[in-house]
Design a protein around this motif. Structure first.
Motif, PDB file in Angstrom:
ATOM      1  N   ASP A   1       0.833  -1.079  -0.184  1.00 34.14           N
ATOM      2  CA  ASP A   1      -0.019  -0.050  -0.101  1.00 34.14           C
ATOM      3  C   ASP A   1       1.004   1.123  -0.067  1.00 34.14           C
ATOM      4  OD1 ASP A   1      -2.228   1.476   0.059  1.00 34.14           O
ATOM      5  OD2 ASP A   1      -2.892   1.326   2.062  1.00 34.14           O
ATOM      6  N   ILE A   2       0.913   1.908  -1.241  1.00 36.05           N
ATOM      7  CA  ILE A   2       2.209   2.988  -1.366  1.00 36.05           C
ATOM      8  C   ILE A   2       1.163   4.124  -1.623  1.00 36.05           C
ATOM      9  CG2 ILE A   2       4.005   3.752  -2.761  1.00 36.05           C
ATOM     10  CD1 ILE A   2       4.835   0.760  -3.398  1.00 36.05           C
ATOM     11  N   TRP A   3       1.665   5.012  -0.671  1.00 36.87           N
ATOM     12  CA  TRP A   3       0.679   6.522  -1.155  1.00 36.87           C
ATOM     13  C   TRP A   3       1.874   7.509  -1.526  1.00 36.87           C
ATOM     14  CZ3 TRP A   3      -4.458   7.703   0.273  1.00 36.87           C
ATOM     15  CH2 TRP A   3      -5.118   6.521   0.623  1.00 36.87           C
ATOM     16  N   CYS A   4       1.474   8.343  -2.620  1.00 35.48           N
ATOM     17  CA  CYS A   4       2.451   9.077  -3.305  1.00 35.48           C
ATOM     18  C   CYS A   4       1.707  10.152  -3.881  1.00 35.48           C
ATOM     19  CB  CYS A   4       3.304   7.995  -4.394  1.00 35.48           C
ATOM     20  SG  CYS A   4       4.486   9.161  -5.211  1.00 35.48           S
ATOM     21  N   SER A   5       2.563  11.167  -3.678  1.00 32.21           N
ATOM     22  CA  SER A   5       2.067  12.472  -4.614  1.00 32.21           C
ATOM     23  C   SER A   5       3.186  12.687  -5.809  1.00 32.21           C
ATOM     24  CB  SER A   5       2.002  13.726  -3.684  1.00 32.21           C
ATOM     25  OG  SER A   5       1.689  14.791  -4.460  1.00 32.21           O
ATOM     26  N   MET A   6       2.409  13.175  -7.026  1.00 33.20           N
ATOM     27  CA  MET A   6       3.054  13.660  -8.092  1.00 33.20           C
ATOM     28  C   MET A   6       3.049  15.012  -8.435  1.00 33.20           C
ATOM     29  SD  MET A   6       3.008  12.149 -12.179  1.00 33.20           S
ATOM     30  CE  MET A   6       1.707  13.313 -12.609  1.00 33.20           C
ATOM     31  N   ASN A   7       3.919  15.765  -8.669  1.00 33.40           N
ATOM     32  CA  ASN A   7       4.050  17.214  -8.850  1.00 33.40           C
ATOM     33  C   ASN A   7       3.058  17.835  -8.106  1.00 33.40           C
ATOM     34  OD1 ASN A   7       5.704  16.637 -10.850  1.00 33.40           O
ATOM     35  ND2 ASN A   7       4.066  16.597 -12.398  1.00 33.40           N
ATOM     36  N   GLY A   8       3.043  17.647  -6.586  1.00 36.21           N
ATOM     37  CA  GLY A   8       2.328  18.565  -5.722  1.00 36.21           C
ATOM     38  C   GLY A   8       0.755  18.145  -5.697  1.00 36.21           C
ATOM     39  N   ARG A   9       0.322  16.915  -6.297  1.00 30.39           N
ATOM     40  CA  ARG A   9      -1.084  16.761  -6.306  1.00 30.39           C
ATOM     41  C   ARG A   9      -1.241  16.164  -5.036  1.00 30.39           C
ATOM     42  NH1 ARG A   9      -3.081  14.770 -12.034  1.00 30.39           N
ATOM     43  NH2 ARG A   9      -1.835  15.753 -13.360  1.00 30.39           N
ATOM     44  N   PHE A  10      -2.575  15.734  -4.880  1.00 29.67           N
ATOM     45  CA  PHE A  10      -3.217  14.902  -3.803  1.00 29.67           C
ATOM     46  C   PHE A  10      -2.115  13.619  -3.416  1.00 29.67           C
ATOM     47  CE2 PHE A  10      -6.798  17.747  -4.357  1.00 29.67           C
ATOM     48  CZ  PHE A  10      -7.334  17.659  -3.212  1.00 29.67           C
ATOM     49  N   VAL A  11      -1.890  13.289  -2.377  1.00 29.16           N
ATOM     50  CA  VAL A  11      -1.172  12.014  -1.987  1.00 29.16           C
ATOM     51  C   VAL A  11      -2.316  10.986  -2.158  1.00 29.16           C
ATOM     52  CG1 VAL A  11      -0.061  10.760  -0.171  1.00 29.16           C
ATOM     53  CG2 VAL A  11       0.301  13.113  -0.463  1.00 29.16           C
ATOM     54  N   GLN A  12      -2.103   9.822  -3.316  1.00 26.33           N
ATOM     55  CA  GLN A  12      -2.992   8.844  -3.294  1.00 26.33           C
ATOM     56  C   GLN A  12      -2.339   7.747  -3.366  1.00 26.33           C
ATOM     57  OE1 GLN A  12      -4.262  10.189  -7.708  1.00 26.33           O
ATOM     58  NE2 GLN A  12      -3.910   7.862  -7.509  1.00 26.33           N
ATOM     59  N   ARG A  13      -3.155   6.461  -3.405  1.00 25.48           N
ATOM     60  CA  ARG A  13      -2.521   5.228  -3.794  1.00 25.48           C
ATOM     61  C   ARG A  13      -2.104   5.246  -5.108  1.00 25.48           C
ATOM     62  NH1 ARG A  13      -6.779   3.265  -0.063  1.00 25.48           N
ATOM     63  NH2 ARG A  13      -5.977   2.196   1.592  1.00 25.48           N
ATOM     64  N   MET A  14      -0.825   4.484  -5.141  1.00 26.80           N
ATOM     65  CA  MET A  14      -0.237   4.076  -6.502  1.00 26.80           C
ATOM     66  C   MET A  14      -0.734   2.645  -7.067  1.00 26.80           C
ATOM     67  SD  MET A  14       3.529   4.578  -7.905  1.00 26.80           S
ATOM     68  CE  MET A  14       3.329   6.188  -8.160  1.00 26.80           C
ATOM     69  N   PHE A  15      -0.748   1.941  -6.261  1.00 23.12           N
ATOM     70  CA  PHE A  15      -1.010   0.373  -6.306  1.00 23.12           C
ATOM     71  C   PHE A  15      -1.940  -0.163  -5.695  1.00 23.12           C
ATOM     72  CE2 PHE A  15       3.544   1.013  -7.104  1.00 23.12           C
ATOM     73  CZ  PHE A  15       3.636   0.962  -8.373  1.00 23.12           C
ATOM     74  N   ASP A  16      -2.942  -1.032  -6.271  1.00 27.48           N
ATOM     75  CA  ASP A  16      -3.995  -1.725  -5.548  1.00 27.48           C
ATOM     76  C   ASP A  16      -3.734  -2.446  -4.357  1.00 27.48           C
ATOM     77  OD1 ASP A  16      -6.483  -2.895  -4.743  1.00 27.48           O
ATOM     78  OD2 ASP A  16      -7.029  -3.309  -6.684  1.00 27.48           O
ATOM     79  N   PRO A  17      -3.905  -2.116  -3.141  1.00 30.01           N
ATOM     80  CA  PRO A  17      -3.355  -2.916  -1.740  1.00 30.01           C
ATOM     81  C   PRO A  17      -4.241  -4.138  -1.524  1.00 30.01           C
ATOM     82  CG  PRO A  17      -4.875  -1.067  -1.173  1.00 30.01           C
ATOM     83  CD  PRO A  17      -4.712  -0.909  -2.516  1.00 30.01           C
ATOM     84  N   LYS A  18      -5.303  -4.401  -2.573  1.00 29.58           N
ATOM     85  CA  LYS A  18      -6.282  -5.781  -2.390  1.00 29.58           C
ATOM     86  C   LYS A  18      -5.516  -6.529  -3.300  1.00 29.58           C
ATOM     87  CE  LYS A  18     -10.344  -2.849  -1.347  1.00 29.58           C
ATOM     88  NZ  LYS A  18     -11.726  -2.769  -1.818  1.00 29.58           N
ATOM     89  N   VAL A  19      -4.566  -6.502  -4.092  1.00 26.45           N
ATOM     90  CA  VAL A  19      -4.109  -7.224  -5.037  1.00 26.45           C
ATOM     91  C   VAL A  19      -2.825  -8.046  -4.560  1.00 26.45           C
ATOM     92  CG1 VAL A  19      -2.871  -7.758  -7.468  1.00 26.45           C
ATOM     93  CG2 VAL A  19      -4.779  -6.288  -7.126  1.00 26.45           C
ATOM     94  N   ASP A  20      -2.774  -9.421  -4.416  1.00 25.97           N
ATOM     95  CA  ASP A  20      -1.672 -10.156  -3.901  1.00 25.97           C
ATOM     96  C   ASP A  20      -0.523 -10.237  -5.032  1.00 25.97           C
ATOM     97  OD1 ASP A  20       0.086 -12.134  -2.937  1.00 25.97           O
ATOM     98  OD2 ASP A  20      -1.295 -13.803  -3.055  1.00 25.97           O
ATOM     99  N   LEU A  21       0.470  -9.687  -4.793  1.00 19.50           N
ATOM    100  CA  LEU A  21       1.604  -9.402  -6.008  1.00 19.50           C
ATOM    101  C   LEU A  21       2.180 -10.709  -6.407  1.00 19.50           C
ATOM    102  CD1 LEU A  21       3.239  -6.260  -4.598  1.00 19.50           C
ATOM    103  CD2 LEU A  21       1.818  -6.521  -6.489  1.00 19.50           C
ATOM    104  N   LEU A  22       1.819 -11.896  -5.652  1.00 19.61           N
ATOM    105  CA  LEU A  22       2.592 -13.140  -5.804  1.00 19.61           C
ATOM    106  C   LEU A  22       1.535 -13.606  -6.812  1.00 19.61           C
ATOM    107  CD1 LEU A  22       3.888 -14.403  -2.342  1.00 19.61           C
ATOM    108  CD2 LEU A  22       4.928 -13.378  -3.997  1.00 19.61           C
ATOM    109  N   LYS A  23       0.485 -13.286  -6.846  1.00 20.66           N
ATOM    110  CA  LYS A  23      -0.525 -14.037  -7.733  1.00 20.66           C
ATOM    111  C   LYS A  23      -0.721 -13.074  -8.747  1.00 20.66           C
ATOM    112  CE  LYS A  23      -2.787 -16.638  -4.247  1.00 20.66           C
ATOM    113  NZ  LYS A  23      -4.312 -17.136  -3.710  1.00 20.66           N
ATOM    114  N   ALA A  24      -0.133 -11.825  -9.072  1.00 23.72           N
ATOM    115  CA  ALA A  24      -0.336 -11.055  -9.879  1.00 23.72           C
ATOM    116  C   ALA A  24       0.654 -11.262 -11.296  1.00 23.72           C
ATOM    117  CB  ALA A  24      -0.013  -9.366  -9.619  1.00 23.72           C
ATOM    118  N   SER A  25       0.147 -10.965 -12.276  1.00 19.90           N
ATOM    119  CA  SER A  25       0.757 -11.108 -13.701  1.00 19.90           C
ATOM    120  C   SER A  25       1.478  -9.586 -13.923  1.00 19.90           C
ATOM    121  CB  SER A  25      -0.045 -11.574 -14.739  1.00 19.90           C
ATOM    122  OG  SER A  25      -1.018 -10.596 -15.104  1.00 19.90           O
TER     123      SER A  25
END
Length: 734
Positions: free
Chosen positions: A539-563
């Motif tokens: 669950d990674i929260w990041c801001s680009m160019n001073g925008r709102f801080v928001q999630r970058m990747f879906d925290p509900k996705v199991d990365l070991l099963k993702a493609s």
């Protein structure tokens, strides 16, 4: 009719400029003409200077940016997660990496000296690209540029002048090289500047949001006499740099604008060396700027340097003579002094008198030749330099003349012409590739996130500013339903992986391998280890160019099963919330208002997707923390305490609630649209006075030189000790 005449006049003017540059008109363009142009002989001294300065810069770059002084930390721990571009090209580990670094540094030294250049340059290039490919988390534009320059130099004849190769083997010395040796390097730096300008032609950059508050640095102090900080950010940092990158390479190509462009370019790189920690990049750019000057500029400069040296030497010698004369005057008696004066006068007369030669003619009479005045030292040295080059060319030409018959000569010429055409084909392919790669992200979709061009070959320099707020790594044991949180810095060298979908995927699998190692070590204690059936979420929260801080990747996705595929979009990437664009002006106003409350007050803006929640901890040092809903419907759940047992509060636009420091809370978006909210707070840690005040030196030149040389010593010590360790290990095995 007038329009047709204007177009014809414009074409004629363009045709004349084209002919002036290339030696032939536009209608006469053929491939053979291009080959002749690329192989036109040009003075080799400027290329030699570029080789020397680039090799010198790499000697300092290897211990610092390439990680030579920290090779044990970077490559010594087998549990460290690395991010190779290709899975089959990985680190060989310590102490073998010390051999790679040793070959890299020796290669850079040989490039600078021009010694065994045909071997040293490819070895350096191969080692450099190996280090580059096995670790993506250290990629940037200038690291990519250094690898390209090394590769291009290894293909040129940069060792044919002012090199040990030319000194040890005079037959390799050449005063000229084919023009393509210069063209390919100049084109590469043209791409560097021009593409950097093209990539800045976006709304994010031109509206002034890409780099904020940069003009608060002291290098912008001259602009503050007539511009405010926001005006300097917008007009100088964004618009002027956009125009500068887009056009500076063009201005450096024309003689009428070259000097002014060089001044601006030098100031630009010197400012960058103070603003950012980008290693040797500004100095490499400064070292290659003279490529845009006439090819023989070093030869024109060298005689005058010798002239200044000779004049200084003569001045020092005359002063020494005068001092000796005064000393002798004090020590010698009068008779000896008279004799010394007479000898000194005779010596001066011999040194300054005109040379007169007597010549006897056929009638036996003597005639006196006219005496020429003493030539100027600077011109004489310049003539000597030119004559030596001409003699060397004659010598090389004589050596290269074939002694075979006419048929053999014709066959050799045919082979040489074929080789030249092949070289030009490769150059044309390289030109196309370098122009295409910055816009090739529609192919490599797996390397993109909210924006394209995250890696060095895009030349997206400072176009996007990233502010990572939170990185949460959660491991779930699916057999026991237990959860554990991993420190994201535990197995990584930096946090850059957290902004790239491909590296997040690699990190998850690396973390799984490390957890399996821990399970194997602690197999006797089943209660302390996880099962093989685990899931990893980030669950990674990041801001680009001073925008709102928001999630970058879906925290509900199991990365070991993702493609993940380099040619497909990242499936677990959350979209950038462009719905918040209209809030930018209001965000600026809110920031200004909050910052006016106190020197220690601040505000952070967050955005979240429908159906998602954020669990956050408020540190104890933050006081007067208030959550304000800007847009959307959320539920606020504070941490369960004796005062608040199972309470929750529904908040909507304009609602606010006070948060107790030192506690957790959860914000759940229950609406159908994204929710936008902010935290305002007062930071007590900033209010505490600093006991030790340190003065920041604006130009810590000696400090930087000390650091670089100290890193060089550490690097040398690590290389020697690891190679010695490797030698001992091989002896034990034998």
């Amino acid at each position: 009719m007038q329009a047709k005449e204007k177009v014809s006049a414009l074409y004629q003017k363009l045709d004349d400029k084209f002919a002036q540059q290339f030696g032939f008109k536009i209608k006469d363009v053929t491939f053979n003409r291009i080959v002749e142009y690329m192989y036109a002989p040009k003075d080799s001294s400027s290329l030699a200077v570029t080789r020397i300065l680039f090799g010198l810069a790499m000697l300092f770059d290897i211990p610092d940016e390439r990680g030579g002084a920290s090779m044990v930390k970077r490559w010594g721990d087998p549990n460290t997660c690395h991010f190779p571009l290709l899975p089959f090209i990985t680190s060989v580990g310590m102490p073998y990496m010390a051999l790679i670094y040793a070959a890299l540094w020796i290669g850079a030294l040989c490039i600078m000296l021009g010694y065994r250049f045909r071997i040293a340059a490819p070895v350096f290039t191969a080692c450099y690209w190996y280090l580059f490919l096995i670790e993506k988390s250290f990629w940037n534009n200038h690291s990519y540029l250094f690898g390209l320059v090394a590769m291009l130099l290894s293909c040129t004849e940069a060792n044919c002048y002012w090199s040990l190769d030319a000194y040890l083997d005079p037959t390799t010395k050449k005063s000229t090289v084919p023009y393509w040796n210069y063209f390919i390097l100049k084109y590469q730096f043209f791409i560097l500047y021009f593409m950097a300008g093209m990539k800045k032609g976006t709304a994010e950059w031109l509206t002034g949001y890409s780099v904020q508050n940069l003009s608060e640095h002291w290098v912008f102090d001259p602009f503050k006499f007539f511009l405010t900080v926001p005006q300097t950010d917008y007009l100088v940092v964004h618009w002027f740099v956009f125009m500068f990158d887009l056009t500076v390479a063009i201005w450096m190509m024309y003689a009428s604008t070259r000097h002014v462009a060089m001044v601006f370019c030098a100031l630009f790189h010197l400012m960058n060396s103070r603003l950012f920690r980008i290693g040797m990049f500004p100095w490499v750019c400064l070292a290659t700027m003279p490529l845009f000057y006439p090819f023989d500029w070093p030869k024109k400069l060298a005689p005058y340097s010798k002239c200044l040296y000779r004049k200084a030497q003569q001045t020092v010698c005359s002063k020494i003579k005068q001092l000796r004369k005064e000393t002798i005057c004090d020590c010698l008696p009068k008779d000896s002094m008279d004799q010394f004066d007479s000898e000194e006068k005779n010596t001066e007369l011999k040194e300054h008198e005109e040379i007169v030669t007597n010549k006897t003619n056929r009638n036996g009479t003597d005639e006196i030749n006219k005496v020429e005045t003493k030539p100027d030292i600077c011109k004489e040295l310049a003539n000597i330099e030119e004559n030596s080059d001409k003699d060397q060319n004659k010598y090389v030409d004589k050596e290269e003349k074939p002694s075979n018959e006419v048929a053999t000569i014709g066959n050799d010429l045919h082979k040489d012409n074929k080789r030249r055409k092949t070289t030009v084909y490769f150059i044309m392919a390289y030109v196309f590739i370098q122009a295409f790669l910055p816009y090739s992200h529609f192919i490599t979709k797996g390397s993109n996130n909210w924006t394209n061009g995250l890696y060095g070959y895009s030349w997206d320099m400072m176009v996007h500013t990233w502010d990572v707020s939170t990185v949460i790594v959660k491991v779930v044991d699916n057999d026991s339903n237990e959860m554990m949180y991993i420190d994201p810095q535990m197995y990584t060298l930096n946090d850059r992986w957290s902004r790239h979908g491909d590296m997040v995927y690699q990190y998850a699998h690396c973390l799984k391998n490390n957890l399996e190692k821990v399970r194997e070590i602690n197999w006797r204690y089943p209660s302390k280890v996880l099962s093989r059936n685990i899931s990893i979420y980030v669950d990674i929260w990041c801001s680009m160019n001073g925008r709102f801080v928001q999630r970058m990747f879906d925290p509900k996705v199991d990365l070991l099963k993702a493609s993940w595929s380099p040619f497909c979009k990242v499936p677990y990437l959350m979209p950038l919330l462009d719905e918040a664009i209209h809030w930018r002006k209001d965000m600026d106003d809110i920031r200004s208002d909050v910052h006016s409350w106190s020197e220690y007050s601040d505000v952070v803006f967050f955005a979240d997707f429908p159906g998602y929640d954020q669990e956050k901890y408020i540190p104890e040092e933050l006081q007067n923390v208030t959550l304000t809903i800007l847009e959307g419907d959320v539920v606020f759940e504070p941490e369960v305490t004796q005062q608040r047992i199972g309470q929750s509060f529904k908040l909507t636009n304009g609602d606010r609630i006070q948060i107790i420091p030192g506690t957790f809370h959860k914000v759940i978006n229950i609406g159908k649209e994204p929710a936008f909210y902010m935290y305002t707070f007062f930071n007590h840690t900033q209010e505490e006075p600093n006991v030790l005040t340190t003065t920041n030196v604006k130009l810590p030149i000696f400090k930087e030189l000390y650091r670089r040389f100290f890193n060089m010593l550490i690097f040398a010590d690590l290389v020697i000790r690891n190679i010695f360790q490797l030698f001992k290990f091989s002896q034990c095995n034998s």
